[in-house]
Design an enzyme around this catalytic site. Structure first.
Site, PDB file in Angstrom:
ATOM      1  N   GLN A  70      -5.550  11.398  47.165  1.00  0.00           N
ATOM      2  CA  GLN A  70      -6.455  10.300  47.099  1.00  0.00           C
ATOM      3  C   GLN A  70      -5.599   8.907  47.392  1.00  0.00           C
ATOM      4  O   GLN A  70      -5.189   8.200  46.580  1.00  0.00           O
ATOM      5  CB  GLN A  70      -6.669  10.165  45.629  1.00  0.00           C
ATOM      6  CG  GLN A  70      -7.961  10.934  45.376  1.00  0.00           C
ATOM      7  CD  GLN A  70      -7.573  12.529  45.202  1.00  0.00           C
ATOM      8  OE1 GLN A  70      -6.791  12.698  44.548  1.00  0.00           O
ATOM      9  NE2 GLN A  70      -8.268  13.580  46.172  1.00  0.00           N
TER      10      GLN A  70
ATOM     11  N   LYS B 111      -9.666  18.917  62.252  1.00  0.00           N
ATOM     12  CA  LYS B 111     -10.606  19.180  61.023  1.00  0.00           C
ATOM     13  C   LYS B 111     -11.440  18.051  60.726  1.00  0.00           C
ATOM     14  O   LYS B 111     -11.163  16.964  60.648  1.00  0.00           O
ATOM     15  CB  LYS B 111      -9.767  19.258  59.653  1.00  0.00           C
ATOM     16  CG  LYS B 111     -10.430  19.751  58.564  1.00  0.00           C
ATOM     17  CD  LYS B 111      -9.551  20.395  57.398  1.00  0.00           C
ATOM     18  CE  LYS B 111      -8.910  19.258  56.599  1.00  0.00           C
ATOM     19  NZ  LYS B 111      -7.885  19.773  55.416  1.00  0.00           N
TER      20      LYS B 111
END
Ligand code: R5P
Length: 298
Positions: free
Chosen positions: A95, A191
């Protein structure tokens, strides 16, 4: 006086290895929950004037953090001369950006809490993606142990003709390091993550890799979706059964069961799990010693 090593339950196997390598005495704790769920903690070992190290591995951090902070605070009140933290897995590092307005960039308050409680920090391959160094958010000295030499050694001993595959650009730092040390080829895929369980991975270029054993390397295996998606491409291309190597095997939900159905799964001992095959205690102990020496000379 010898070092005191405390392990509030996160990893007894690693704790006993570290105690031996650091020639440390195991600190004795009493821990339980009150009926209302709050934590009771008592330190039974005299720690006045002693160097204390807490091994508290911060996987499932929300279950462990409060007790860890209570312990660090108690040791200081009891007169410990220093309190260091060893957490092979450093939580909340992913995060590192506010993607949507109002989101908590949790890595920062988490780093502030640990920096206020400890004199130093030792961890293994934290997820440094948008941060280049722990020093950007941690205000205490830290040492990052790199798992790449250990992984490269393991591959050299166990896999014939490996082709290393990194599932996303973030994995390149680890995959290229391991490949360089092992002297083997590697590829990095792309990705796109749309949600916790919704991931797509670009197709690998397998023209020269058909005879190789695919070895997927990543720092964290959590939901397992990144690895599962990559494995499905390799299966469709008819490649031999792959080995996947994670530095930190969290294996949320049924990830481990699903992965072992189609691949051999290996992790470092950063998070205790039956897939652990790569020992990390010696470089962690070395890092702790280095930080202690640095504090002695400062
Ligand atoms: C993030 O980019 C990390 O390097 C891993 O690729 C990611 O955390 C894996 O998560 P999951 O297993 O949930 O796909």
């Amino acid at each position: 006086m010898s070092i005191l090593l405390f392990n509030p339950d996160s990893d007894p196997a690693l704790a006993s290895q570290l105690a031996r390598l650091l020639d440390a005495q195991a600190g004795v704790l009493e821990q339980r929950r009150f009926p209302d769920g709050e934590s009771y903690l008592r330190v039974h070992t005299e720690c006045k004037g002693r160097r204390c190290v807490i091994l508290c591995n911060l996987f499932h951090p929300d279950e462990r953090l409060l007790r860890l902070l209570f312990l660090a605070d108690t040791l200081r009140e009891m007169g410990a001369s220093e309190v260091g933290l060893v957490t092979p897995y450093l939580a909340y590092m992913r995060q590192d950006k506010r993607f949507k307005p109002g989101e908590c960039v949790s890595s920062r308050p988490f780093a502030r809490l640990l920096s206020e409680a400890f004199d130093y920090l030792v961890t293994v391959d934290p997820h440094l993606h948008r941060y280049h160094s722990l020093d950007e958010i941690y205000t205490i000295p830290s040492r990052v142990v790199q798992a790449a030499p250990l992984i490269a050694h393991w591959i050299g001993q166990h896999i014939r003709d490996p082709l290393l595959i990194g599932p996303d650009s973030e994995s390149e730092q680890w995959v290229s390091h391991v490949a360089g040390l092992a002297g083997v080829p590697f590829q990095i895929l792309q990705k796109e993550r749309r949600g916790d369980y919704d991931v797509s991975i670009s197709l690998p270029d397998l023209e020269q890799g058909q005879q190789c054993t695919p070895v997927l390397v990543d720092d964290i295996i959590s939901s397992g979706r990144t690895m599962l998606e990559t494995l499905s491409h390799l299966q469709s291309a008819g490649l031999p059964r792959a080995t996947i190597i994670g530095v930190h095997g969290i294996f949320a939900g049924d990830a481990y069961t699903r992965l072992t159905q189609i691949a051999d799964v290996v992790t470092t001992a950063c998070i205790p799990h039956l897939s652990n095959q790569i020992d990390i205690a010696p470089p962690i102990a070395e890092a702790v010693r280095e930080l202690m020496q640095q504090r002695d000379t400062d």
